[in-house]
Design a protein around this motif. Sequence first.
Motif, PDB file in Angstrom:
ATOM      1  N   VAL A 169     -50.282   2.029 -43.276  1.00  0.00           N
ATOM      2  CA  VAL A 169     -49.999   3.428 -43.585  1.00  0.00           C
ATOM      3  C   VAL A 169     -51.203   4.262 -43.171  1.00  0.00           C
ATOM      4  N   LEU A 187     -53.282   7.512 -50.380  1.00  0.00           N
ATOM      5  CA  LEU A 187     -52.220   6.771 -51.046  1.00  0.00           C
ATOM      6  C   LEU A 187     -50.859   7.016 -50.390  1.00  0.00           C
ATOM      7  N   ILE A 188     -50.753   8.116 -49.659  1.00  0.00           N
ATOM      8  CA  ILE A 188     -49.474   8.382 -48.999  1.00  0.00           C
ATOM      9  C   ILE A 188     -49.707   8.668 -47.518  1.00  0.00           C
ATOM     10  N   ILE A 213     -42.411  12.990 -45.723  1.00  0.00           N
ATOM     11  CA  ILE A 213     -42.076  13.738 -46.942  1.00  0.00           C
ATOM     12  C   ILE A 213     -41.587  12.798 -48.040  1.00  0.00           C
ATOM     13  N   GLU A 214     -40.939  11.675 -47.666  1.00  0.00           N
ATOM     14  CA  GLU A 214     -40.425  10.732 -48.672  1.00  0.00           C
ATOM     15  C   GLU A 214     -41.567  10.185 -49.515  1.00  0.00           C
ATOM     16  N   GLU A 215     -42.711   9.930 -48.873  1.00  0.00           N
ATOM     17  CA  GLU A 215     -43.819   9.350 -49.626  1.00  0.00           C
ATOM     18  C   GLU A 215     -44.363  10.359 -50.637  1.00  0.00           C
ATOM     19  N   ILE A 235     -42.529  12.715 -52.020  1.00  0.00           N
ATOM     20  CA  ILE A 235     -41.491  12.789 -53.066  1.00  0.00           C
ATOM     21  C   ILE A 235     -41.598  11.582 -54.004  1.00  0.00           C
ATOM     22  N   ALA A 236     -41.920  10.418 -53.421  1.00  0.00           N
ATOM     23  CA  ALA A 236     -42.034   9.213 -54.236  1.00  0.00           C
ATOM     24  C   ALA A 236     -43.156   9.325 -55.262  1.00  0.00           C
ATOM     25  N   ARG A 237     -44.115  10.211 -55.025  1.00  0.00           N
ATOM     26  CA  ARG A 237     -45.197  10.424 -55.985  1.00  0.00           C
ATOM     27  C   ARG A 237     -44.908  11.704 -56.792  1.00  0.00           C
ATOM     28  N   ASP A 238     -43.707  11.864 -57.252  1.00  0.00           N
ATOM     29  CA  ASP A 238     -43.284  13.022 -58.054  1.00  0.00           C
ATOM     30  C   ASP A 238     -43.280  14.328 -57.268  1.00  0.00           C
ATOM     31  N   GLY A 239     -43.301  14.242 -55.951  1.00  0.00           N
ATOM     32  CA  GLY A 239     -43.334  15.441 -55.135  1.00  0.00           C
ATOM     33  C   GLY A 239     -42.077  16.282 -55.301  1.00  0.00           C
TER      34      GLY A 239
END
Lengths: 625, 127
Positions: A44, A125-126, A131-133, A135-139
């Motif tokens: 990543v 960390l992302i 954008i999915e990453e 969102i995966a962190r409460d985005g």
Amino acid sequence: MEKFRANLMLCAGTGCVASGSAKVHAALRDEIKKRGLEDELKIVLTGCNGYCAEGPVMAVYPDEIFYQKLTVEDVPTLVEEHFLKGRPYQKLMFKEPEKKTAIPLMKDIPFFKHQVLRVLRNKGLIDPEKIEEYIARDGYLAAAKALTEMTSEDIIKVIKDSGVRGRGGAGFPTGMKWEFASKVKSDIKFMLCNGDEGDPGAFMDRSVMEADPHSVIEGMIIGAKAIGAHHGFIYVRAEYPLAVQRLQLAIDQATEAGLLGKNILDTGFDFVLEIYLGAGAFVCGEETALMRSIEGKRGMPRPRPPFPAVKGLWDKPSVLNNVETLAQISPIILNGAGWYRSLGTEKSAGTKVFALTGAISNVGLVEVPMGIPLRTIIYDIGGGPKKGRTFKAVQLGGPSGGCIPESLLDIPVTYEDIQATGAIVGSGGMVVMDDNTCMVGTAKFFLEFTADESCGKCVPCRVGTKILLDILTDITEGKGKESDIETLEDLARDILASSLCGLGQTAPNPILTTIKYFRDEYESHIVHKWCKAGVCRDLTTFWIDEKMCKACGACLRACPSKAIVGEKKVPHKIIQELCVNCRTCYDTCKFNSIRILPAGFEGDPYEFLGIGAAAATTGEKKGDA
Amino acid sequence: MPRLTIEDLKKIKEKHRADFTLREGGYRAKVTVHMGTCGIAAGARNVMTALMDEITKANLTDVIITTSGCAGLCAREPLATVEIMDQPPVKYCDLNDDKMRVIFKEHIMGGTPVEKYGLVVGSETTY
């Protein structure tokens, strides 16, 4: 296979790209493929990790192993050892300077241990381009909450209660700014983001925009809802190409996903966001000048009031927030004001990001709770000055800030305490200086910058900074007069009092603080024609202490003007007529045998410096020119 | 990407949970496959592949796999250590892919250590 057993978070921030992370990425990808591990390991690319000094850096999860200074040559061994055989590769792990033993865990590395990440919660960390990453962190959950469950008043109340203050420099309470703009009635309002980070040595905002662009966008959506704006601009300097590219990608992705544009998340709320490129003028970081620049006019400040909350961009009510301020809005909405206040002090709540640079072991980006002592940042996180050097001062707040000496390092980092020293928290640039720094030269450096960047609108700033600079230049060239210190202080106060915007109101700070804390250096420049740090060429005589000289020949070989004579076992000497005061010998000598004397020194150096047994003379001790 | 609803945001978060469990910690179980030279020679890679396959099939997000070097008992390789949160670690020996699949079902999913493959419970004392 969809599941990976490990994630390799390789830093692709500007710092690490410059030190070669793109090549390391290619090599890593090829090697992992060659070993047949591509289904097990996910690489990543992240934004700036913060530990730029040791780049390219890579964190491996779940093992929490931290690798630094990666090279293409190391990749095959690294992959074989760690990912094939499961033995973390010691050679590339972080080592504490004194101990020389590898400490693999990120949480054990002092640089990371003292930090609390809120603004930088997603750094390393992302993948900032997905954008999915985010969102995966409460985005975008906070935006969803703000748009569906909260009124404008609710949002403003939480932000006000949290005590968050503008991170761009002035520290104005964000909630109050939003409240002012929300109460003004207007058909059009603007929500703006200031990404025009202009302080030399500061890169907090660039890192956030590169590592976590969606957090800025989400903060702006929430702000837009609070003030009732449906159009926004992010003002970024064109010198930040990677930040611009990632922000644009993030805006495109968010627009496609219905998180920007018309009818966001089917809530009926519209917000259109654009990037506006600035040409890099320092004054355009000032809010009224920035708005003129977006309008296509010359970036110059105008008097306030009317404040931008009433008449801003195109004379419409506007709110301008800094990148770092906006990046912490969504966690406040999700976790509440109490959570935000759990760190920091009563008046300075939360955390602050600092760009740590200069003469310090761990150059990088750090986020700490406000209120911790300056000393913790510089010594525990920053690792203190480089080996063999001693700390002299730390410059806070860029060209608008001031220099804080060793004796004040135990003050807590809050807006009020820092301001009491004469410096400012500013946007968070922290430049550490060691004993090799001339403080008069430092003040001159910052004045060169502000004199150059003054937009010219106010006479005290335009002419005053130039005169300050001329006086400082005279002092560093040996043409200083005894009255100069008084003139500098006097003029500095006049400029502070009579300038329109923050540039002029703060430009004299570097001079005032260096005079306040390092007055002896000004006096020694003016009276004794002596730059004790050996930086001002006209105020220096380099001299070899023959009792300390080991006759190793290092300085002799390094001297570009062949001004040093000597041979094996015979202490070396500098022929002053040939010496150009370039300082090369001083930096080369490993035995500390080269000393700095005043310009045109004549007399007994041992007695003058008070070292060793003085020669048997009892004459006048000062040999001033 | 199509236009998202608030529900979609939560779904996306759920879908990516596995990656973030790796990055953030907070997993329920950790399996260490010992992959020293001896382990690899004895077939540790097949053991790990089998385990990853099971985890993928079960769509688990709270179990992580790590590798480590030789566990010291080369004669009984491949070895693996299974640690369930709040329970002492269990070391398994003489593994192959089928045994690993059994351990996955009974110990990792079911919570009961597989006695017949087990070597030892607990870890060595370290200073």
